[in-house]
Scaffold this active site. Structure first.
Site, short mmCIF file in Angstrom:
data_model
loop_
_atom_site.label_atom_id
_atom_site.label_comp_id
_atom_site.label_asym_id
_atom_site.label_seq_id
_atom_site.Cartn_x
_atom_site.Cartn_y
_atom_site.Cartn_z
NE ARG A 163 -4.43 -1.60 0.51
CZ ARG A 163 -3.94 -3.23 0.18
NH1 ARG A 163 -3.08 -4.08 -0.50
NH2 ARG A 163 -5.77 -3.60 -0.07
CB SER A 237 -8.63 -1.17 4.48
OG SER A 237 -8.62 -2.23 3.32
CD GLU A 333 -5.54 1.54 2.03
OE1 GLU A 333 -6.38 1.90 1.92
OE2 GLU A 333 -4.69 -0.16 2.55
N1 EPU Z 1 -10.84 -10.58 10.21
C1 EPU Z 1 -11.41 -11.02 11.31
N2 EPU Z 1 -12.22 -9.72 11.05
C2 EPU Z 1 -12.68 -8.26 10.03
C3 EPU Z 1 -11.92 -9.16 9.53
C4 EPU Z 1 -11.24 -9.89 9.06
O1 EPU Z 1 -10.94 -11.38 12.25
O2 EPU Z 1 -13.69 -8.29 10.54
C5 EPU Z 1 -9.71 -11.58 9.04
C6 EPU Z 1 -10.67 -12.88 8.33
O3 EPU Z 1 -11.28 -13.58 9.46
C7 EPU Z 1 -9.20 -13.35 7.33
C8 EPU Z 1 -8.10 -12.08 7.87
O4 EPU Z 1 -8.82 -10.95 8.78
O5 EPU Z 1 -8.53 -14.32 8.53
C9 EPU Z 1 -7.91 -11.49 6.66
O6 EPU Z 1 -8.90 -11.21 6.11
P1 EPU Z 1 -9.16 -10.36 4.79
O7 EPU Z 1 -8.69 -11.26 3.83
O8 EPU Z 1 -10.75 -9.50 5.02
O9 EPU Z 1 -8.55 -9.27 4.44
P2 EPU Z 1 -7.36 -8.07 4.97
O10 EPU Z 1 -6.53 -7.79 6.11
O11 EPU Z 1 -8.78 -7.39 6.39
C10 EPU Z 1 -6.92 -7.41 2.76
C11 EPU Z 1 -6.93 -5.92 2.55
C12 EPU Z 1 -8.28 -5.64 1.36
C13 EPU Z 1 -7.98 -6.35 0.32
C14 EPU Z 1 -8.25 -8.63 0.94
C15 EPU Z 1 -7.91 -9.39 -0.12
C16 EPU Z 1 -5.33 -3.98 3.56
C17 EPU Z 1 -5.78 -3.04 4.41
N3 EPU Z 1 -6.43 -4.28 3.10
O12 EPU Z 1 -7.50 -7.26 3.94
O13 EPU Z 1 -7.96 -4.26 0.60
O14 EPU Z 1 -9.48 -6.71 -0.51
O15 EPU Z 1 -6.69 -7.95 1.80
O16 EPU Z 1 -6.69 -9.63 0.33
O17 EPU Z 1 -4.79 -4.56 2.74
C18 EPU Z 1 -8.80 -2.19 0.63
O18 EPU Z 1 -7.66 -2.52 0.65
O19 EPU Z 1 -9.73 -1.49 0.45
C19 EPU Z 1 -9.02 -3.51 0.90
C20 EPU Z 1 -10.41 -3.75 1.14
#
Ligand code: EPU
Length: 337
Positions: A163, A237, A333
């Protein structure tokens, strides 16, 4: 042409009802150069808007907002297995992904349904489901805000990180990105390693997915847990996923055995901010007009007529609470204006 007191409500996905002192859209480098030479643009603060999907306005913008409407997708080079395309910064990102999927060009299908514009995608190196846009960017063309001269940045000159890019650091506010050249593959090597993609494809009984299958899978995963900005104001995010030391992670794991982590290297791990925010009790919390999304705690939402200041304050309260509970510093972010 610059118009005064221009509403920005439809130009930001958080749906903040604010105005710009001056506003103009440009559809070519020439139009942009003419605008940059205008005395008002030179004298006032300048904000360049793409899709307005990574911004939180807390007040009217006391300066000039320029909206990038440069369109066009042109093939610049083609071999048996690769295709290079030059895309106008004002193109919608998801429309570009759909075009690539229709043409059978692989590389950006995992980035389906990300809101925003092509011109903004390199700035924060958009990423999702195991792919970052840096993996397919060849060059970024940008115009110097002060001199109006055009320059190309190679992939390595963009200094991409998680990012992150040079356009968020040393070169911040100095350039307007006009075009991006991408190199895509004609023989698909699909990236389905990200857990949720694999699980969804398995459930659908698809063992040999096409580019379209991956794109549709990503679209359905996103739709199942991320709010549609057309319906509920948000900027994706709100925070980055923090990196912490392995030793801090091991101490936290003693306290919270269910903590989720992704190794970065021998000494560092990344923790999903959504997990931390959920664990701290914020997930789904509503404060009337705004709150924390019920299915993805990383996303702050405007249910209608929220003030940007309230959402900013909520983000600070969340940051403070994550620091108090876990000793982890969350980084915002979204651009707060
Ligand atoms: N999780 C939780 N609670 C929540 C959200 C997530 O426990 O409320 C846990 C999930 O269960 C999972 C882990 O966190 O085990 C990761 O969650 P997820 O796959 O949804 O991805 P993320 O790390 O929360 C990142 C990006 C997203 C992108 C997803 C998928 C960042 C800041 N965000 O989110 O990007 O869609 O991975 O690759 O890196 C964005 O930038 O706007 C965005 C949505």
């Amino acid at each position: 042409m610059l118009t005064p007191s221009h509403p920005l409500l439809d130009l930001n996905t958080f749906h903040m009802d604010v105005k710009a002192k001056w506003f103009a859209a440009f559809s070519s480098e020439e139009e942009l150069r003419t605008l940059l030479a205008d005395k008002r643009v030179a004298e006032e603060s300048l904000l360049v808007l793409g899709g307005g999907s990574n911004i939180l306005f807390t007040e009217d913008f006391d300066g000039v907002v320029l909206k990038n409407n440069i369109k066009g997708i042109h093939i610049v080079k083609e071999t048996t297995d690769r295709i290079s395309i030059e895309v106008g910064g004002g193109e919608n990102w998801h429309q570009l992904v759909l075009h690539a999927v229709n043409m059978g060009w692989a590389g950006i299908e995992n980035l389906s349904l990300i809101p925003g514009s092509v011109g903004a995608c390199p700035i924060q190196n958009i990423g999702a489901y195991g792919v970052e846009v840096k993996d397919v960017i060849h060059t970024v063309t940008a115009l110097d805000i002060h001199t109006g001269t055009s320059r190309q940045f190679t992939n390595s000159e963009c200094q991409f990180g998680y990012r992150d890019s040079i356009f968020k650091r040393e070169e911040k506010g100095k350039w307007v990105i006009t075009k991006v050249e991408f190199t895509l593959r004609k023989n698909a090597t699909l990236n389905t390693t990200y857990g949720a993609i694999k699980d969804t494809l398995d459930k659908m009984g698809i063992s040999f997915p096409t580019i379209r299958d991956v794109s549709q899978t990503v679209i359905s995963i996103r739709q199942s847990k991320l709010p549609d900005p057309a319906q509920i104001g948000n900027a994706g995010s709100f925070f980055k996923n923090p990196e912490i030391s392995k030793s801090q992670f091991l101490s936290l794991k003693d306290l919270y055995p269910s903590i989720i982590s992704y190794p970065i290297d021998e000494t560092k791990v990344k923790i999903p901010a959504g997990w931390l925010i959920e664990k701290a009790g914020w997930k789904g919390k509503s404060f009337g007009t705004y709150g924390v999304h019920k299915d993805q705690a990383l996303v702050l939402v405007n249910y209608g007529h929220a003030a940007g200041e309230d959402i900013k304050k909520l983000s600070q309260d969340i940051k403070h609470s994550i620091w108090e509970i876990f000793g982890i510093q969350l980084e915002i972010e979204v651009n707060i204006i």
